[in-house]
Design a protein around this motif. Structure first.
Motif, PDB file in Angstrom:
ATOM      1  N   ASP A  15      44.714  42.427  48.512  1.00 47.45           N
ATOM      2  CA  ASP A  15      43.330  41.644  48.185  1.00 47.45           C
ATOM      3  C   ASP A  15      43.976  40.720  47.267  1.00 47.45           C
ATOM      4  OD1 ASP A  15      43.935  43.263  45.885  1.00 47.45           O
ATOM      5  OD2 ASP A  15      42.028  44.149  45.790  1.00 47.45           O
ATOM      6  N   ASN A  16      44.766  40.155  47.204  1.00 48.46           N
ATOM      7  CA  ASN A  16      45.235  38.995  46.346  1.00 48.46           C
ATOM      8  C   ASN A  16      45.009  39.248  44.722  1.00 48.46           C
ATOM      9  OD1 ASN A  16      45.374  37.874  48.857  1.00 48.46           O
ATOM     10  ND2 ASN A  16      43.846  36.374  48.731  1.00 48.46           N
ATOM     11  N   THR A  17      45.567  40.243  44.629  1.00 47.35           N
ATOM     12  CA  THR A  17      45.273  40.693  43.010  1.00 47.35           C
ATOM     13  C   THR A  17      46.833  41.236  42.519  1.00 47.35           C
ATOM     14  OG1 THR A  17      44.592  43.119  43.331  1.00 47.35           O
ATOM     15  CG2 THR A  17      42.963  41.251  43.096  1.00 47.35           C
ATOM     16  N   ALA A  56      50.535  35.410  39.394  1.00 46.25           N
ATOM     17  CA  ALA A  56      48.992  35.830  38.987  1.00 46.25           C
ATOM     18  C   ALA A  56      48.434  34.904  37.908  1.00 46.25           C
ATOM     19  CB  ALA A  56      48.967  37.330  38.220  1.00 46.25           C
ATOM     20  N   ASP A  57      47.144  34.575  38.261  1.00 44.52           N
ATOM     21  CA  ASP A  57      46.413  33.618  37.345  1.00 44.52           C
ATOM     22  C   ASP A  57      46.002  34.829  36.038  1.00 44.52           C
ATOM     23  OD1 ASP A  57      44.992  32.097  35.749  1.00 44.52           O
ATOM     24  OD2 ASP A  57      43.269  31.710  37.377  1.00 44.52           O
ATOM     25  N   THR A  60      42.588  35.418  34.339  1.00 43.18           N
ATOM     26  CA  THR A  60      41.549  36.045  35.062  1.00 43.18           C
ATOM     27  C   THR A  60      41.879  37.680  34.964  1.00 43.18           C
ATOM     28  OG1 THR A  60      42.874  36.471  37.035  1.00 43.18           O
ATOM     29  CG2 THR A  60      41.317  34.620  37.118  1.00 43.18           C
ATOM     30  N   THR A  73      44.387  44.290  35.538  1.00 41.85           N
ATOM     31  CA  THR A  73      44.215  43.489  37.097  1.00 41.85           C
ATOM     32  C   THR A  73      44.029  41.876  36.939  1.00 41.85           C
ATOM     33  OG1 THR A  73      41.755  44.023  37.015  1.00 41.85           O
ATOM     34  CG2 THR A  73      43.322  45.296  38.307  1.00 41.85           C
ATOM     35  N   ASP A  75      43.815  37.918  39.424  1.00 40.52           N
ATOM     36  CA  ASP A  75      43.862  37.409  40.487  1.00 40.52           C
ATOM     37  C   ASP A  75      45.065  36.587  40.891  1.00 40.52           C
ATOM     38  OD1 ASP A  75      41.430  38.219  40.905  1.00 40.52           O
ATOM     39  OD2 ASP A  75      40.396  36.407  40.112  1.00 40.52           O
TER      40      ASP A  75
END
Length: 375
Positions: A15-17, A56-57, A60, A73, A75
């Motif tokens: 899920d793009n995390t 990952a960013d 976030t 967690t 994104d």
């Protein structure tokens, strides 16, 4: 030996995390040429952050769970997901190196000889309480050396030594190093002073200049100074440096170094040529402190190269005999030439606290974190 073995993992999800978490795993049983090490200290190196955070960013990032069992967690921008497909759904162990006590050993004489010894280890997944490793991945530390002193026995020391050996192998006689006040930069200074090698240190703050000058460094140039290019060129003229190692990567520092090398080399040219000097100039990029594009303003002729520099590739080129001598030197000088200074010590759980992440992800010069997995 306890029955628990906590490991820090990094997982890219469908899920793009990104998920960072602690997992309980079994304590391994060593095979003939393996040992089990109780990891008592492991450094947080910039290369570890690449595995830990991936693409990952981290702005976030959110923390859940408990203080003792946190979960992070964040994104992952969708454009980076195709390049991460081999990581999706896999809990990747984090940590390139560490040190501790051998608590179990396989049947081979080499493994048995390490039983009860304090060793450093490399090979991945060291952010855990117990790790199983081949004896060839271990470095026996001198008696009296602590795990904390030996925790950074591989990545920085061998990289600094590999820079010097690469300089020698390629026929250069002096080195330029950027972000030179780092732990690795300080090691490189001590090596070059001991071995009589001229080293030009590029820093960006006056306090970094003072730090290196107090260590005995002779050539220090400040990239924030209005006279930076003139100062760098003058140092190159004096030392004859034609090889550089740059952990910054992005921006135009690599270009500036090559141009200053060319200005220095062109002083000896008898006739002008549009192809520049025939003095070969080499810059190796070994980090990505700046993830932006590398800009090359090509005023440095055609006798040049810009390459990536990865420790394991460099060791492969240098050969087994050279590498074994390097490892022996590290073990003998781990509390002097190759000493590391840590400004913060954290537990495995504290690595996954947002406050800690905000601090160590800056990769600030002079700020180095040490993980204590047994804490």
């Amino acid at each position: 030996m306890t029955d628990t073995n906590t490991q820090l993992t990094s997982t890219i999800n469908n899920d793009n995390t990104l998920t960072l978490a602690l997992k309980n795993i079994d304590i391994p049983t060593p095979q003939a040429d393996q040992v089990v090490i109780r990891i008592e200290a492991a450094p947080l190196n910039p290369s570890d952050l690449g595995v830990l955070f991936s693409a990952a960013d981290m702005s976030t990032a959110k923390q859940s769970g408990t203080a003792e069992d946190p979960v992070i967690t964040a994104d992952v921008p969708v454009q980076f997901m195709p390049s991460l497909k081999t990581r999706v759904g896999k809990a990747t162990p984090v940590g390139n190196e560490g040190a501790g006590t051998v608590v179990a050993a396989g049947s081979s004489p080499a493994a048995q000889a390490l039983m009860g010894k304090t060793v450093a280890v490399i090979g991945g997944g060291t952010y855990r309480q117990f790790i199983c490793a081949n004896v060839q991945s271990c470095l026996e530390l001198k008696e009296g050396t602590t795990a904390k002193e030996g925790a950074s026995s591989f990545v920085n020391p061998l990289t600094a030594l590999a820079m010097v050996e690469t300089m020698r192998a390629e026929g250069h006689k002096a080195i330029i190093h950027a972000a030179a006040a780092s732990n690795l930069g300080q090691m490189l200074n001590r090596i070059c002073i001991a071995d009589g090698i001229d080293l030009i240190n590029i820093v960006r703050k006056p306090e970094q200049e003072k730090l290196l000058r107090d260590m005995g460094a002779k050539y220090i140039v400040n990239s924030s100074s209005d006279t930076f290019l003139a100062d760098l060129t003058a140092a190159i003229i004096e030392t004859g440096a034609t090889i550089a190692f740059d952990p910054i990567g992005g921006g135009q520092l690599t270009s500036d170094i090559l141009n200053c090398m060319e200005v220095a080399a062109a002083r000896d040219m008898k006739e002008h040529t549009i192809y520049g000097s025939d003095t070969f100039k080499q810059v190796y990029i070994y980090g990505a402190l700046d993830r932006g594009p590398i800009t090359l303003n090509r005023n440095f002729g055609f006798a040049w190269a810009v390459n990536g520099f990865l420790l394991f590739n460099a060791l492969g080129k240098l050969g087994t005999d050279t590498v074994m001598k390097m490892r022996k030197r590290v073990a003998n000088e781990i509390t002097t030439t190759f000493a590391s200074n840590y400004t913060h010590e954290v537990s495995l759980a504290e690595v996954l606290h947002l406050q800690s992440i905000a601090a160590y992800s800056k990769q600030a010069t002079g700020e180095k974190y040490l993980i204590k997995p047994q804490a």
